[in-house]
Design a protein around this motif. Structure first.
Motif, PDB file in Angstrom:
ATOM      1  N   GLY A  12       0.716  -1.322   0.040  1.00 15.01           N
ATOM      2  CA  GLY A  12       0.124   0.010  -0.092  1.00 15.01           C
ATOM      3  C   GLY A  12       1.002   1.109  -0.089  1.00 15.01           C
ATOM      4  N   ASN A  13       2.010   1.101   0.926  1.00 17.98           N
ATOM      5  CA  ASN A  13       2.731   2.478   0.858  1.00 17.98           C
ATOM      6  C   ASN A  13       3.562   2.601  -0.502  1.00 17.98           C
ATOM      7  N   GLN A  14       3.955   1.650  -1.176  1.00 19.56           N
ATOM      8  CA  GLN A  14       4.734   1.603  -2.382  1.00 19.56           C
ATOM      9  C   GLN A  14       3.968   2.432  -3.684  1.00 19.56           C
ATOM     10  N   ILE A  15       2.552   1.468  -3.561  1.00 24.47           N
ATOM     11  CA  ILE A  15       1.449   2.118  -4.653  1.00 24.47           C
ATOM     12  C   ILE A  15       1.150   3.536  -4.388  1.00 24.47           C
ATOM     13  N   GLY A  16       0.947   3.768  -3.121  1.00 23.90           N
ATOM     14  CA  GLY A  16       0.436   5.128  -2.824  1.00 23.90           C
ATOM     15  C   GLY A  16       1.712   6.233  -3.102  1.00 23.90           C
ATOM     16  N   TYR A  17       2.680   5.851  -2.874  1.00 25.57           N
ATOM     17  CA  TYR A  17       3.706   6.771  -3.504  1.00 25.57           C
ATOM     18  C   TYR A  17       3.720   6.992  -4.988  1.00 25.57           C
ATOM     19  N   GLU A  18       3.768   5.965  -5.806  1.00 24.60           N
ATOM     20  CA  GLU A  18       3.616   6.291  -6.934  1.00 24.60           C
ATOM     21  C   GLU A  18       2.123   6.871  -7.384  1.00 24.60           C
ATOM     22  N   VAL A  19       1.117   6.643  -6.916  1.00 21.25           N
ATOM     23  CA  VAL A  19      -0.095   7.563  -7.332  1.00 21.25           C
ATOM     24  C   VAL A  19       0.340   8.782  -7.229  1.00 21.25           C
ATOM     25  N   ALA A 208      -2.550 -10.391 -13.944  1.00 21.67           N
ATOM     26  CA  ALA A 208      -3.142  -9.801 -15.004  1.00 21.67           C
ATOM     27  C   ALA A 208      -2.388  -8.544 -15.457  1.00 21.67           C
ATOM     28  N   ILE A 209      -1.942  -7.636 -14.392  1.00 21.30           N
ATOM     29  CA  ILE A 209      -1.012  -6.499 -14.809  1.00 21.30           C
ATOM     30  C   ILE A 209       0.370  -6.982 -15.181  1.00 21.30           C
ATOM     31  N   HIS A 210       0.856  -8.152 -14.615  1.00 21.79           N
ATOM     32  CA  HIS A 210       2.002  -8.843 -14.918  1.00 21.79           C
ATOM     33  C   HIS A 210       2.164  -9.080 -16.557  1.00 21.79           C
ATOM     34  N   LYS A 211       0.966  -9.545 -16.605  1.00 22.27           N
ATOM     35  CA  LYS A 211       0.611 -10.105 -18.280  1.00 22.27           C
ATOM     36  C   LYS A 211       0.758  -8.876 -19.041  1.00 22.27           C
ATOM     37  N   ILE A 212       0.202  -7.893 -18.738  1.00 18.23           N
ATOM     38  CA  ILE A 212       0.268  -6.456 -19.556  1.00 18.23           C
ATOM     39  C   ILE A 212       1.558  -6.008 -19.644  1.00 18.23           C
ATOM     40  N   CYS A 213       2.505  -5.868 -18.408  1.00 20.18           N
ATOM     41  CA  CYS A 213       3.643  -5.286 -18.684  1.00 20.18           C
ATOM     42  C   CYS A 213       4.603  -6.128 -19.638  1.00 20.18           C
ATOM     43  N   ALA A 214       4.311  -7.505 -19.544  1.00 22.32           N
ATOM     44  CA  ALA A 214       5.193  -8.452 -20.328  1.00 22.32           C
ATOM     45  C   ALA A 214       4.767  -8.223 -21.971  1.00 22.32           C
ATOM     46  N   GLN A 215       3.387  -8.380 -22.312  1.00 20.19           N
ATOM     47  CA  GLN A 215       2.965  -8.334 -23.567  1.00 20.19           C
ATOM     48  C   GLN A 215       2.745  -7.097 -24.280  1.00 20.19           C
ATOM     49  N   LEU A 216       2.321  -6.078 -23.496  1.00 19.17           N
ATOM     50  CA  LEU A 216       1.870  -4.699 -24.061  1.00 19.17           C
ATOM     51  C   LEU A 216       2.961  -3.759 -23.863  1.00 19.17           C
ATOM     52  N   MET A 217       3.554  -3.726 -22.788  1.00 18.18           N
ATOM     53  CA  MET A 217       4.467  -2.619 -22.339  1.00 18.18           C
ATOM     54  C   MET A 217       5.791  -3.052 -22.800  1.00 18.18           C
ATOM     55  N   ASN A 218       5.999  -4.266 -23.073  1.00 20.96           N
ATOM     56  CA  ASN A 218       7.141  -4.912 -23.566  1.00 20.96           C
ATOM     57  C   ASN A 218       8.687  -4.746 -22.519  1.00 20.96           C
ATOM     58  N   ILE A 219       8.213  -4.885 -21.488  1.00 23.81           N
ATOM     59  CA  ILE A 219       9.038  -4.685 -20.113  1.00 23.81           C
ATOM     60  C   ILE A 219       9.806  -6.343 -20.154  1.00 23.81           C
ATOM     61  N   LYS A 220      10.916  -6.176 -20.385  1.00 22.32           N
ATOM     62  CA  LYS A 220      11.798  -7.590 -20.090  1.00 22.32           C
ATOM     63  C   LYS A 220      11.766  -8.188 -18.801  1.00 22.32           C
ATOM     64  N   LYS A 221      12.287  -7.398 -17.957  1.00 23.94           N
ATOM     65  CA  LYS A 221      12.542  -7.987 -16.706  1.00 23.94           C
ATOM     66  C   LYS A 221      11.457  -7.140 -15.589  1.00 23.94           C
ATOM     67  N   ILE A 222      10.421  -7.534 -15.390  1.00 19.73           N
ATOM     68  CA  ILE A 222       9.200  -6.706 -14.763  1.00 19.73           C
ATOM     69  C   ILE A 222       9.706  -6.889 -13.009  1.00 19.73           C
ATOM     70  N   SER A 223       9.692  -5.655 -12.513  1.00 20.71           N
ATOM     71  CA  SER A 223       9.749  -5.655 -11.168  1.00 20.71           C
ATOM     72  C   SER A 223       8.455  -5.140 -10.493  1.00 20.71           C
ATOM     73  N   PHE A 224       8.715  -5.162  -9.148  1.00 18.53           N
ATOM     74  CA  PHE A 224       7.205  -4.763  -8.252  1.00 18.53           C
ATOM     75  C   PHE A 224       6.923  -3.207  -8.732  1.00 18.53           C
ATOM     76  N   ARG A 225       8.225  -2.424  -9.002  1.00 16.23           N
ATOM     77  CA  ARG A 225       7.823  -1.020  -9.301  1.00 16.23           C
ATOM     78  C   ARG A 225       7.237  -0.940 -10.738  1.00 16.23           C
ATOM     79  N   ASP A 226       7.495  -1.822 -11.484  1.00 21.52           N
ATOM     80  CA  ASP A 226       6.858  -1.380 -12.826  1.00 21.52           C
ATOM     81  C   ASP A 226       5.519  -1.801 -12.656  1.00 21.52           C
TER      82      ASP A 226
END
Length: 422
Positions: A12-19, A208-226
């Motif tokens: 919650g704190n990590q996502i809140g910061y990004e928001v 689902a979000i991980h799949k979008i990062c990989a397939q649509l965002m083309n992120i090779k090494k997906i981190s929690f921050r991504d």
């Protein structure tokens, strides 16, 4: 009206910061698609909603940070301060050193009652800073112990202390192959309790979000921050100021109230999910072109086919005609994939948004509510989102979310929320 965010646990704190960071970067952008006066009006509306200001002029997030371990909160506070554009109030956080051990009961029955008074005092002080309080937005995970257990307890305390304020819980559904062996129990206990105290639940699925990062965002090494940035950009887009109707001259005054009014037609229908388009890597934005008719067409079919992203949409799915029953010869092994919506909300952002024709899209749902978006800031999320409120017999929520800021496109399409039953 202002929103007080309560960030609970590491997630919650990590996502809140990004928001907050995404929102602050948005209204600090020097670019715009409309007049300077309109941009200034938008920026002021953003600041009132999410930030208070000190004498130094630095926006201070309207947030309370809670965790049972000090590491993440310390990192979050320092990262916000280093940005130079905004910061947290260093007196609006609470942390301990023992943790909750991924135990829902430890957070809910031990730490919650033990630290209730000090946490609620922080929330009360933050609420008193608001001239007009719209409600509370809690950010938490369902897998761990602090976010799920204490988050549930704090939500119930918010309902008791602020019975007339709106409460929207944003919860993260854990990975199917997560590392927390008791995450299934934590998730069930969290949902069962939140359903009684929250006005609405906004659910993100990590898979689902991980799949979008990989397939649509083309992120090779997906981190929690991504993953967190995708969620944060989408959440920021939902809560940014919008006009309440076509041709309106003032922004919506109660962001949470408008969402509840449009998307929670009954207390038993309160689980929200969201889908959005276009979704692509930031490097591809300069080479992309979008048109409103094309985006609306894809948006409509995503809603009909209950698709989680624009790739792989089943264009063969068609909604049943009104009044016609389900065909008796329908195969039991082939589930009906169309999305039966009971409430929708579309938010359109971008150039020439007034020219968009939603008549064809609205034909796939019995209820379609439109919320016209701000046309001024270039760094606003230029995307079209469809969010679906799903409530089945087992009260499961299916969620897909993704987005990037479209910094170059002239078209910024929309959100659409829809409540569904299965």
């Amino acid at each position: 009206m202002s929103i007080v965010t309560v960030q609970l646990g590491q997630c919650g704190n990590q996502i809140g910061y990004e928001v907050f960071n995404a929102i602050c970067n948005d209204f600090h952008s020097p670019h715009g698609l409309c007049s300077k006066k309109e941009n200034e009006s938008y920026q002021e509306a953003c600041k009132e909603r999410f930030f208070s200001e000190e004498k130094t002029g630095v926006p201070v997030a309207r947030a309370v940070l809670v965790d049972m371990e000090p590491k993440v909160i310390s990192q979050t506070l320092s990262r916000a301060a280093r940005s130079g554009h905004w910061k947290y109030d260093h007196q609006s956080h609470f942390c301990q050193k023992q943790g909750s051990g991924n135990n829902w009961a430890n957070g809910y029955s031990v730490h919650g009652p033990k630290y209730r008074e000090v946490i609620m005092n922080l929330v009360q002080k933050e609420a008193e800073k608001c001239d007009r309080l719209s409600g509370f937005f809690t950010v938490m995970s369902m897998a761990g112990g602090t976010g799920s257990g204490m988050g549930t307890f704090v939500t119930q305390c918010l309902r008791d202390a602020f019975p007339t304020s709106f409460i929207l819980n944003q919860v993260i559904w854990p990975y199917g192959t997560g590392e927390v062996i008791v995450q299934n129990y934590n998730s069930v206990l969290t949902l069962s309790h939140l359903y009684q105290s929250a006005d609405a639940l906004l659910v993100h699925e990590n898979d689902a979000i991980h799949k979008i990062c990989a397939q649509l965002m083309n992120i090779k090494k997906i981190s929690f921050r991504d993953v967190n940035q995708v969620i944060a950009h989408q959440l920021g887009s939902v809560f940014q100021p919008t006009y309440s109707s076509e041709g309106a001259s003032q922004y919506s005054r109660s962001p949470l109230g408008d969402l509840m009014e449009s998307l929670v037609p009954h207390p038993e229908f309160k689980m929200l999910s969201l889908r959005n388009i276009p979704q692509m890597s930031e490097n591809s934005l300069a080479y992309s072109t979008f048109t409103w008719p094309g985006l609306i067409k894809h948006l409509r079919q995503m809603l009909i086919a209950n698709a989680k992203m624009e790739e792989g949409i089943d264009w063969q799915v068609r909604p049943p005609l009104p009044g016609q029953p389900v065909p008796p010869n329908a195969s039991a092994n082939k589930a009906l994939h169309f999305n039966t919506s009971i409430a929708n909300l579309a938010v359109l952002r971008g150039k020439d948004v007034q020219s968009v024709d939603l008549a064809t899209a609205s034909s796939c749902s019995n209820l379609w509510t439109t919320l016209w978006g701000k046309l001024g800031i270039c760094l606003l999320p230029k995307l079209m989102c469809t969010s679906t409120l799903s409530l089945g017999s087992k009260r499961r929520t299916f969620w897909t979310a993704s987005q990037r800021w479209n910094r170059f496109s002239l078209v910024m399409p929309a959100f659409e929320f829809s409540a569904t039953y299965n």
